[in-house]
Design a protein around this motif. Structure first.
Motif, PDB file in Angstrom:
ATOM      1  N   TYR A  10       2.012   2.431   0.566  1.00  0.00           N
ATOM      2  CA  TYR A  10       3.063   2.263  -0.439  1.00  0.00           C
ATOM      3  C   TYR A  10       4.233   3.164  -0.077  1.00  0.00           C
ATOM      4  O   TYR A  10       4.052   4.364   0.169  1.00  0.00           O
ATOM      5  CB  TYR A  10       2.552   2.632  -1.828  1.00  0.00           C
ATOM      6  CG  TYR A  10       3.650   2.661  -2.869  1.00  0.00           C
ATOM      7  CD1 TYR A  10       4.283   1.480  -3.264  1.00  0.00           C
ATOM      8  CD2 TYR A  10       4.075   3.870  -3.423  1.00  0.00           C
ATOM      9  CE1 TYR A  10       5.322   1.507  -4.193  1.00  0.00           C
ATOM     10  CE2 TYR A  10       5.111   3.900  -4.365  1.00  0.00           C
ATOM     11  CZ  TYR A  10       5.727   2.711  -4.738  1.00  0.00           C
ATOM     12  OH  TYR A  10       6.744   2.743  -5.655  1.00  0.00           O
ATOM     13  N   PRO A  53       3.404   3.282  -9.269  1.00  0.00           N
ATOM     14  CA  PRO A  53       3.255   2.226 -10.278  1.00  0.00           C
ATOM     15  C   PRO A  53       1.787   1.796 -10.390  1.00  0.00           C
ATOM     16  O   PRO A  53       1.391   0.725  -9.908  1.00  0.00           O
ATOM     17  CB  PRO A  53       4.149   1.111  -9.736  1.00  0.00           C
ATOM     18  CG  PRO A  53       4.161   1.316  -8.256  1.00  0.00           C
ATOM     19  CD  PRO A  53       4.001   2.791  -8.021  1.00  0.00           C
ATOM     20  N   ASP A  63       8.534  -4.450  -4.051  1.00  0.00           N
ATOM     21  CA  ASP A  63       7.426  -5.428  -4.115  1.00  0.00           C
ATOM     22  C   ASP A  63       6.657  -5.329  -5.421  1.00  0.00           C
ATOM     23  O   ASP A  63       5.892  -6.231  -5.769  1.00  0.00           O
ATOM     24  CB  ASP A  63       6.443  -5.203  -2.953  1.00  0.00           C
ATOM     25  CG  ASP A  63       7.060  -5.477  -1.599  1.00  0.00           C
ATOM     26  OD1 ASP A  63       7.951  -6.356  -1.532  1.00  0.00           O
ATOM     27  OD2 ASP A  63       6.673  -4.830  -0.616  1.00  0.00           O
ATOM     28  N   MET A  64       6.811  -4.207  -6.122  1.00  0.00           N
ATOM     29  CA  MET A  64       6.006  -3.972  -7.321  1.00  0.00           C
ATOM     30  C   MET A  64       6.661  -4.527  -8.594  1.00  0.00           C
ATOM     31  O   MET A  64       6.093  -4.423  -9.673  1.00  0.00           O
ATOM     32  CB  MET A  64       5.759  -2.460  -7.501  1.00  0.00           C
ATOM     33  CG  MET A  64       5.031  -1.837  -6.327  1.00  0.00           C
ATOM     34  SD  MET A  64       3.366  -2.466  -6.186  1.00  0.00           S
ATOM     35  CE  MET A  64       2.965  -2.055  -4.485  1.00  0.00           C
ATOM     36  N   HIS A  65       7.876  -5.058  -8.459  1.00  0.00           N
ATOM     37  CA  HIS A  65       8.592  -5.548  -9.657  1.00  0.00           C
ATOM     38  C   HIS A  65       8.082  -6.906 -10.077  1.00  0.00           C
ATOM     39  O   HIS A  65       7.572  -7.669  -9.283  1.00  0.00           O
ATOM     40  CB  HIS A  65      10.097  -5.593  -9.406  1.00  0.00           C
ATOM     41  CG  HIS A  65      10.678  -4.225  -9.204  1.00  0.00           C
ATOM     42  ND1 HIS A  65      11.832  -3.997  -8.481  1.00  0.00           N
ATOM     43  CD2 HIS A  65      10.263  -3.002  -9.610  1.00  0.00           C
ATOM     44  CE1 HIS A  65      12.107  -2.706  -8.467  1.00  0.00           C
ATOM     45  NE2 HIS A  65      11.162  -2.078  -9.142  1.00  0.00           N
ATOM     46  N   ASP A 120      -0.149   0.633 -12.634  1.00  0.00           N
ATOM     47  CA  ASP A 120      -0.515  -0.646 -13.253  1.00  0.00           C
ATOM     48  C   ASP A 120      -0.419  -1.788 -12.240  1.00  0.00           C
ATOM     49  O   ASP A 120      -1.201  -2.740 -12.289  1.00  0.00           O
ATOM     50  CB  ASP A 120       0.378  -0.926 -14.462  1.00  0.00           C
ATOM     51  CG  ASP A 120       1.868  -0.877 -14.120  1.00  0.00           C
ATOM     52  OD1 ASP A 120       2.247  -0.045 -13.265  1.00  0.00           O
ATOM     53  OD2 ASP A 120       2.634  -1.659 -14.695  1.00  0.00           O
ATOM     54  N   LYS A 121       0.508  -1.664 -11.272  1.00  0.00           N
ATOM     55  CA  LYS A 121       0.664  -2.699 -10.236  1.00  0.00           C
ATOM     56  C   LYS A 121      -0.386  -2.523  -9.130  1.00  0.00           C
ATOM     57  O   LYS A 121      -0.801  -3.493  -8.501  1.00  0.00           O
ATOM     58  CB  LYS A 121       2.064  -2.624  -9.631  1.00  0.00           C
ATOM     59  CG  LYS A 121       3.194  -2.806 -10.632  1.00  0.00           C
ATOM     60  CD  LYS A 121       3.319  -4.249 -11.065  1.00  0.00           C
ATOM     61  CE  LYS A 121       4.653  -4.563 -11.698  1.00  0.00           C
ATOM     62  NZ  LYS A 121       4.905  -3.929 -12.965  1.00  0.00           N
ATOM     63  N   TYR A 177       3.600  -2.001   1.405  1.00  0.00           N
ATOM     64  CA  TYR A 177       4.412  -2.480   0.289  1.00  0.00           C
ATOM     65  C   TYR A 177       5.492  -1.450  -0.022  1.00  0.00           C
ATOM     66  O   TYR A 177       5.267  -0.251   0.124  1.00  0.00           O
ATOM     67  CB  TYR A 177       3.551  -2.688  -0.966  1.00  0.00           C
ATOM     68  CG  TYR A 177       2.436  -3.694  -0.797  1.00  0.00           C
ATOM     69  CD1 TYR A 177       2.643  -5.047  -1.081  1.00  0.00           C
ATOM     70  CD2 TYR A 177       1.167  -3.305  -0.350  1.00  0.00           C
ATOM     71  CE1 TYR A 177       1.620  -5.978  -0.926  1.00  0.00           C
ATOM     72  CE2 TYR A 177       0.143  -4.217  -0.191  1.00  0.00           C
ATOM     73  CZ  TYR A 177       0.374  -5.561  -0.475  1.00  0.00           C
ATOM     74  OH  TYR A 177      -0.648  -6.480  -0.318  1.00  0.00           O
ATOM     75  N   ASP A 228      -4.139  -4.429  -8.881  1.00  0.00           N
ATOM     76  CA  ASP A 228      -4.397  -5.796  -8.414  1.00  0.00           C
ATOM     77  C   ASP A 228      -4.227  -5.963  -6.905  1.00  0.00           C
ATOM     78  O   ASP A 228      -4.387  -7.059  -6.379  1.00  0.00           O
ATOM     79  CB  ASP A 228      -3.449  -6.768  -9.125  1.00  0.00           C
ATOM     80  CG  ASP A 228      -3.574  -6.668 -10.645  1.00  0.00           C
ATOM     81  OD1 ASP A 228      -4.715  -6.494 -11.117  1.00  0.00           O
ATOM     82  OD2 ASP A 228      -2.543  -6.728 -11.330  1.00  0.00           O
ATOM     83  N   THR A 281       8.640  -0.224  -2.996  1.00  0.00           N
ATOM     84  CA  THR A 281       8.842  -0.184  -4.448  1.00  0.00           C
ATOM     85  C   THR A 281       9.256  -1.549  -4.984  1.00  0.00           C
ATOM     86  O   THR A 281       8.752  -2.009  -6.013  1.00  0.00           O
ATOM     87  CB  THR A 281       9.925   0.856  -4.790  1.00  0.00           C
ATOM     88  OG1 THR A 281       9.580   2.103  -4.196  1.00  0.00           O
ATOM     89  CG2 THR A 281      10.067   1.035  -6.287  1.00  0.00           C
TER      90      THR A 281
END
Length: 386
Positions: free
Chosen positions: A19, A6, A384-386, A8-9, A380, A12, A382
């Motif tokens: 991951y 992910p 955690d990325m929501h 885009d996540k 982290y 930041d 998966t």
């Protein structure tokens, strides 16, 4: 395969970090459960030492696996993550009194014992608590494995286990002690094994030892063959799940289990390695006199395997689709061995690019250190990325 991340996540999140793709982890666990369930009496434990991230452990415990622990800290981590004590085995050549007492207090399934002095200490500590400790003896089968010298464990020269010639005498000695109960034999020949012939050799040795014990009317309830199944570090996208079918089939075909025996496995790397990646950022691209360096913000403090074992991890530039160039990928640590890979083909690298070090879910985050006063990397999943 940049699509599995992910991105885009990631932008930041402070790098470096780990991951874990929990979709792949769950698929791996489903495969383990379905393949092992084909055979009567197969019981799979997860080797906590491979990765003890609490969120990862939680996913594994929910899949119903037992836990293989090599320290008191791992026993506690397993309990905290929801593993059932009656499926926890405790191995290790140097168990402290404090760790043994924790195992006794939690009423774990079994201590995998590696020496006569250890057996006597466990008996004494159990007596003080008015308990009986279940013990299996780790036998050194003197079977070699086709793997790195640092991760073989089943040869006579290794520090692990009890010599085969001492097996009967230690079982008889255990029978004389009031506060231990002999419940099985334990073996483990090494790690990152891809040649099923190594496991066949172990099966043959265990068959011989069982025949020998039965001549003396000694019955064994549990056989524990350890773990050791390797993964494909070169092709994490093409082979994300190890060949569990062949692995369990090998034992079913070659190990002569007796009626009512339970066969225990202790898989670590094969469960978690492919679901984890170390994510780092390019700090600088440096042109040397003879080579080009991609200097990243992760180092051997975050992923020590390349420095320790000269281990290979596939490296991908997640930010670039440009033509490939050749780089030495290195970290910031003040050590010459802080190198992830030499002469690596990567999409052209620039400052700020995100890099993935693949197949790092096992012996990655768990072996991180604070050398150079660096903070430990965060992990982290998966969700955690929501």
């Amino acid at each position: 395969m940049k699509g599995i991340f992910p991105l885009d996540k990631f932008k930041d999140i402070e790098t470096p970090f780990y991951y874990y793709d929990t979709q792949l982890l769950r698929e791996t666990l489903r495969t383990i459960n379905s393949e092992s369930a084909k055979y009567k009496g197969f019981c799979v434990h997860y080797a906590i030492k491979a990765n003890a991230n609490p969120k990862v452990l939680n996913v594994i415990s929910q899949a119903g696996l037992g836990a293989d622990c090599v320290s008191g800290g791992e026993i506690q981590a397993a309990i905290n993550a929801g593993f059932h004590a009656d499926k926890i085995v405790f191995a290790g050549v140097g168990k402290s009194d404090k760790e043994i007492n924790l195992g006794l207090d939690k009423d774990i399934f079994c201590f995998n014992v590696e020496s006569v002095p250890e057996l006597e200490v466990i008996n004494g500590l159990a007596a003080a608590k008015n308990k009986v400790a279940r013990v299996a003896f780790r036998i050194n089968p003197n079977v070699g494995a086709h793997t790195h010298a640092n991760i073989t464990t089943g040869l006579a020269e290794n520090k692990f286990g009890i010599a085969m010639e001492d097996m009967e005498s230690i079982i008889l000695h255990a029978d004389e002690l009031q506060n231990v109960k002999f419940v099985g034999l334990h073996f483990h020949i090494g790690s990152q094994i891809l040649d099923m012939g190594d496991f066949v050799a172990l099966c043959n040795r265990i068959n011989e030892l069982q025949d020998q014990l039965e001549k003396h009317h000694i019955k064994v309830e549990n056989i524990n063959v350890g773990g050791g199944l390797g993964i494909d570090y070169n092709n994490p996208n093409r082979v994300p799940i190890p060949d569990f079918k062949a692995y369990f089939e090998t034992y079913a075909r070659h190990l002569k289990l007796r009626e009512g025996q339970t066969l225990h496995f202790e898989l670590g790397r094969a469960v978690v390695a492919q679901c984890g990646s170390l994510i780092a950022r390019v700090l600088y691209v440096k042109q040397g006199s003879v080579k080009k360096f991609a200097i990243v913000d992760a180092g051997m403090t975050d992923l020590i395997r390349p420095a320790l074992y000269q281990a290979y991890h596939k490296i991908e530039n997640l930010s670039s689709e440009e033509a490939t160039d050749v780089y030495d990928v290195v970290g910031p640590i003040c050590e010459s061995s802080d190198v992830f890979g030499k002469a690596i083909d990567l999409n052209a690298c620039h400052r700020g690019d995100l890099m993935a070090f693949r197949s790092a879910g096992a012996y990655g985050e768990i072996m991180a250190s604070q050398y150079n006063c660096r903070p430990l990397p965060k992990g982290y999943i998966t969700e955690d990325m929501h």
